[in-house]
Design an enzyme around this catalytic site. Sequence first.
Site, PDB file in Angstrom:
ATOM      1  N   GLY A 250      22.722 -48.036 -21.634  1.00 11.46           N
ATOM      2  CA  GLY A 250      21.792 -48.170 -22.758  1.00 11.46           C
ATOM      3  C   GLY A 250      21.812 -46.938 -23.627  1.00 11.46           C
ATOM      4  N   GLU A 251      21.280 -47.078 -24.840  1.00  8.73           N
ATOM      5  CA  GLU A 251      21.296 -45.975 -25.795  1.00  8.73           C
ATOM      6  C   GLU A 251      20.365 -44.830 -25.374  1.00  8.73           C
ATOM      7  OE1 GLU A 251      22.755 -45.283 -28.906  1.00  8.73           O
ATOM      8  OE2 GLU A 251      24.201 -46.849 -28.401  1.00  8.73           O
ATOM      9  N   HIS A 252      19.271 -45.163 -24.688  1.00  7.30           N
ATOM     10  CA  HIS A 252      18.259 -44.147 -24.365  1.00  7.30           C
ATOM     11  C   HIS A 252      18.648 -43.371 -23.114  1.00  7.30           C
ATOM     12  CE1 HIS A 252      14.378 -42.233 -23.891  1.00  7.30           C
ATOM     13  NE2 HIS A 252      13.988 -42.775 -25.035  1.00  7.30           N
ATOM     14  N   LYS A 253      18.366 -42.074 -23.115  1.00  7.38           N
ATOM     15  CA  LYS A 253      18.608 -41.252 -21.924  1.00  7.38           C
ATOM     16  C   LYS A 253      17.698 -41.722 -20.795  1.00  7.38           C
ATOM     17  CE  LYS A 253      19.995 -37.192 -24.612  1.00  7.38           C
ATOM     18  NZ  LYS A 253      21.422 -37.299 -24.263  1.00  7.38           N
TER      19      LYS A 253
END
Length: 345
Positions: free
Chosen positions: A80-83
Amino acid sequence: MRPLVECVPNFSEGRDKEKIEAIMNEIRAVKDCWLLDVDPGADTNRTVTTFVGTPQAVVEAAFRATKKAAELIDMRGHKGEHKRMGATDVVPFVPVQDVSVAECIACAEAYGKRVADELGIPIYLYSLAARKPERVKMPDIRKGEYEALPEKLKDPSFAPDFGEAVFNAQSGATVTGARKFLIAWNVNVKNPDKTNAHKVALMLRESGQLQKDAQGNKVLDDQGKPVRIPGRFKNLQGMGFDLPEHGISQLSFNITDLETTPMHEVYEACKTEMAALGESVTGSELVGLIPLAPMLAAGRYYAPEEMDEARLVRIAIDRMGLSDLQPFDPNKKIVEWIVRDLDRA
């Protein structure tokens, strides 16, 4: 008035509706606890959840949701894009009504100990509950994300605050703590390429960006550490990312102190800096909930004449484009208005 604590768990699942609903049902099942907002993101593959309740109830609900997430989410295949570093990534407790910060720290500690003891997930305390200065900020703990955990856990300095320093391959690790109210908020840019959005986010966020020489190399100080150019706003975290499902990019922000960093000032700075790069800001998107005060402050900034709270809120919604991607209902987004309705019930 009943004592109320807000809890805002972030789960590393934003695509599978059945899994998300199963986790949310654990929260709904707890007495004296109210699920207020569920905000899944397909691109980030993350769901931000907001619920309030009595201190004991929110700790119970947070534990049950974490247990269900540990059953349903496998971090070994997560993208996913989020850390992120865990199936239940971060679980902050926030004072809302007749509750002190100290009581919220106690909530975080009770939750963390139980999760570590019963679920075998390493727990780290951050923000106002941090026991080490290097763990105050979430990005410092999450550096390297889930993939770095096996090696980091071998370092004694990274031993968890609760639980054993043993890598949990399926669930990763979880960060919990107490903090003031945080605004998670995205500013929308009419360009699917995040390059300029990220550039401006670095200019505005407190940590700023690395200084580089004419050849593009990092500039180092006398101790050999990279030199940073501070950003414009204190207590602002930010980055740029793509949102292909809407054909836009976003400046994704967390405002960690609402008194020192008004959101309308950040919004106007985004408009100015993006325009200088030939880009246009179309509006913004709130993730989760927001207190009334910053909405009123924005309303007064854009319309300084005297008017009632409802009109000021409507002006803030309009001028910051908070309904740009989906309708913004202040009765479901402003904490004090939600709590007011709970107290009437």
